[in-house]
Design a protein around this motif. Structure first.
Motif, PDB file in Angstrom:
ATOM      1  N   ASN A 168       5.807  -0.604   2.232  1.00 38.62           N
ATOM      2  CA  ASN A 168       6.476  -1.912   2.258  1.00 38.62           C
ATOM      3  C   ASN A 168       6.068  -2.851   1.127  1.00 38.62           C
ATOM      4  O   ASN A 168       6.532  -3.987   1.074  1.00 38.62           O
ATOM      5  N   ALA A 169       5.214  -2.387   0.240  1.00 41.82           N
ATOM      6  CA  ALA A 169       4.797  -3.219  -0.895  1.00 41.82           C
ATOM      7  C   ALA A 169       5.928  -3.317  -1.921  1.00 41.82           C
ATOM      8  O   ALA A 169       6.777  -2.430  -2.013  1.00 41.82           O
ATOM      9  N   ASP A 170       5.922  -4.408  -2.696  1.00 43.15           N
ATOM     10  CA  ASP A 170       6.908  -4.568  -3.773  1.00 43.15           C
ATOM     11  C   ASP A 170       6.531  -3.748  -4.997  1.00 43.15           C
ATOM     12  O   ASP A 170       7.393  -3.271  -5.741  1.00 43.15           O
ATOM     13  N   ARG A 171       5.231  -3.620  -5.232  1.00 42.52           N
ATOM     14  CA  ARG A 171       4.709  -2.829  -6.343  1.00 42.52           C
ATOM     15  C   ARG A 171       3.503  -2.048  -5.831  1.00 42.52           C
ATOM     16  O   ARG A 171       2.727  -2.544  -5.006  1.00 42.52           O
ATOM     17  N   VAL A 172       3.330  -0.822  -6.356  1.00 40.84           N
ATOM     18  CA  VAL A 172       2.210   0.022  -5.940  1.00 40.84           C
ATOM     19  C   VAL A 172       1.441   0.452  -7.186  1.00 40.84           C
ATOM     20  O   VAL A 172       2.038   0.919  -8.166  1.00 40.84           O
ATOM     21  N   ILE A 173       0.130   0.280  -7.151  1.00 39.98           N
ATOM     22  CA  ILE A 173      -0.749   0.740  -8.233  1.00 39.98           C
ATOM     23  C   ILE A 173      -1.608   1.879  -7.685  1.00 39.98           C
ATOM     24  O   ILE A 173      -2.237   1.758  -6.629  1.00 39.98           O
ATOM     25  N   PHE A 174      -1.593   2.987  -8.406  1.00 40.04           N
ATOM     26  CA  PHE A 174      -2.293   4.218  -8.023  1.00 40.04           C
ATOM     27  C   PHE A 174      -3.425   4.397  -9.036  1.00 40.04           C
ATOM     28  O   PHE A 174      -3.234   4.962 -10.096  1.00 40.04           O
ATOM     29  N   PRO A 175      -4.616   3.861  -8.718  1.00 42.36           N
ATOM     30  CA  PRO A 175      -5.699   3.832  -9.705  1.00 42.36           C
ATOM     31  C   PRO A 175      -6.430   5.171  -9.772  1.00 42.36           C
ATOM     32  O   PRO A 175      -6.063   6.110  -9.065  1.00 42.36           O
ATOM     33  N   GLY A 176      -7.464   5.229 -10.577  1.00 42.51           N
ATOM     34  CA  GLY A 176      -8.239   6.457 -10.539  1.00 42.51           C
ATOM     35  C   GLY A 176      -9.349   6.552 -11.539  1.00 42.51           C
ATOM     36  O   GLY A 176      -9.145   6.399 -12.730  1.00 42.51           O
ATOM     37  N   VAL A 177     -10.523   6.795 -11.019  1.00 42.91           N
ATOM     38  CA  VAL A 177     -11.669   7.240 -11.799  1.00 42.91           C
ATOM     39  C   VAL A 177     -12.343   8.239 -10.889  1.00 42.91           C
ATOM     40  O   VAL A 177     -12.685   7.909  -9.762  1.00 42.91           O
ATOM     41  N   GLY A 178     -12.479   9.472 -11.330  1.00 45.69           N
ATOM     42  CA  GLY A 178     -13.099  10.463 -10.452  1.00 45.69           C
ATOM     43  C   GLY A 178     -12.656  11.863 -10.807  1.00 45.69           C
ATOM     44  O   GLY A 178     -12.166  12.116 -11.900  1.00 45.69           O
ATOM     45  N   GLU A 179     -12.815  12.776  -9.845  1.00 43.07           N
ATOM     46  CA  GLU A 179     -12.534  14.194 -10.057  1.00 43.07           C
ATOM     47  C   GLU A 179     -11.255  14.558  -9.303  1.00 43.07           C
ATOM     48  O   GLU A 179     -11.052  14.144  -8.156  1.00 43.07           O
ATOM     49  N   ALA A 180     -10.401  15.346  -9.947  1.00 43.64           N
ATOM     50  CA  ALA A 180      -9.037  15.561  -9.453  1.00 43.64           C
ATOM     51  C   ALA A 180      -8.981  16.195  -8.065  1.00 43.64           C
ATOM     52  O   ALA A 180      -8.269  15.703  -7.185  1.00 43.64           O
ATOM     53  N   SER A 181      -9.701  17.292  -7.838  1.00 47.31           N
ATOM     54  CA  SER A 181      -9.536  18.011  -6.566  1.00 47.31           C
ATOM     55  C   SER A 181     -10.049  17.201  -5.381  1.00 47.31           C
ATOM     56  O   SER A 181      -9.410  17.153  -4.324  1.00 47.31           O
ATOM     57  N   SER A 182     -11.189  16.521  -5.540  1.00 43.24           N
ATOM     58  CA  SER A 182     -11.698  15.710  -4.431  1.00 43.24           C
ATOM     59  C   SER A 182     -10.782  14.507  -4.186  1.00 43.24           C
ATOM     60  O   SER A 182     -10.560  14.106  -3.038  1.00 43.24           O
ATOM     61  N   ALA A 183     -10.195  13.945  -5.253  1.00 43.51           N
ATOM     62  CA  ALA A 183      -9.261  12.829  -5.098  1.00 43.51           C
ATOM     63  C   ALA A 183      -8.008  13.293  -4.343  1.00 43.51           C
ATOM     64  O   ALA A 183      -7.518  12.585  -3.453  1.00 43.51           O
ATOM     65  N   MET A 184      -7.492  14.481  -4.664  1.00 46.81           N
ATOM     66  CA  MET A 184      -6.322  14.995  -3.943  1.00 46.81           C
ATOM     67  C   MET A 184      -6.641  15.230  -2.475  1.00 46.81           C
ATOM     68  O   MET A 184      -5.814  14.958  -1.596  1.00 46.81           O
ATOM     69  N   ASN A 185      -7.834  15.708  -2.190  1.00 43.59           N
ATOM     70  CA  ASN A 185      -8.232  15.910  -0.788  1.00 43.59           C
ATOM     71  C   ASN A 185      -8.231  14.600  -0.023  1.00 43.59           C
ATOM     72  O   ASN A 185      -7.811  14.541   1.137  1.00 43.59           O
ATOM     73  N   MET A 186      -8.704  13.532  -0.672  1.00 40.02           N
ATOM     74  CA  MET A 186      -8.697  12.211  -0.032  1.00 40.02           C
ATOM     75  C   MET A 186      -7.260  11.769   0.255  1.00 40.02           C
ATOM     76  O   MET A 186      -6.969  11.228   1.318  1.00 40.02           O
TER      77      MET A 186
END
Length: 195
Positions: A38-56
């Protein structure tokens, strides 16, 4: 204007919140699918490791939600990389928004690339008011090769895509929230974009 910052354990979120505050916008850090939807804008940030981030992302169901969003979405650094099909880091399957593969810089280059680098071949309203060869702040070991969805390039011994755009989805490899006034202008352009 409701701005959601996706919370999936990635670092560097406070600097995005502060950059938005300096622009006069409040934001909400959330992993709640309804808030994101329901947000007007979405920010998808990231600092970290790809596979663990995808698991989250999978643990919260955001991996299935993000590709279905209709409002403007901005992926930053790892956020942009996870919007691609696959990332060599951890052999991670991404969200498939961009049909691109994220690969590691060749060992002849010092990795990660840390610091300021120029961006050029700017092809989007995301860069309205920003000159060719402006400097942005980057920290990354993986990159997207030149791609049909590219809206900006950079060069680190090899020219690569430093920003992508498809439909309502934007991705930037650099950190606009750490790139001074020019980076803040990119955030402002994103917030003001009409798709």
């Amino acid at each position: 204007m409701k701005i959601a910052i996706i919370d999936y354990g990635a670092g560097n979120v406070k600097s995005i919140e502060f950059a938005l505050q300096r622009l006069g916008f409040e934001s909400e850090l959330t992993s709640d699918s309804e808030v994101v939807k329901n947000a007007d804008r979405v920010i998808f940030p990231g600092v970290g490791e790809a596979s663990s981030a995808m698991n989250m992302l999978k643990n919260t169901g955001l991996d299935t939600l993000i590709p279905t969003l209709k409002q403007p979405v901005l992926g930053i650094c790892l956020g942009m990389q996870l919007m691609c099909d696959v990332c060599e880091e951890g052999n991670t399957k991404g969200l498939g928004i961009f049909d691109a593969k994220v690969v590691k810089f060749d060992t002849q280059f010092k990795v990660p690339q840390v610091g300021w680098n120029t961006i050029f071949n700017l092809k989007s309203d995301l860069f309205k008011g920003i000159g060719e060869n402006s400097y942005m702040y980057l920290v990354h070991s993986y990159y997207v090769p030149k791609h049909k969805s590219s809206i900006a390039a950079s060069d680190y011994g090899i020219e690569y895509s430093v920003a992508l755009h498809k439909n309502n989805f934007f991705g930037v490899q650099f950190h606009p929230e750490k790139s001074g006034k020019i980076g803040e202008l990119i955030l402002k352009n994103f917030i003001e974009t009409s798709i």
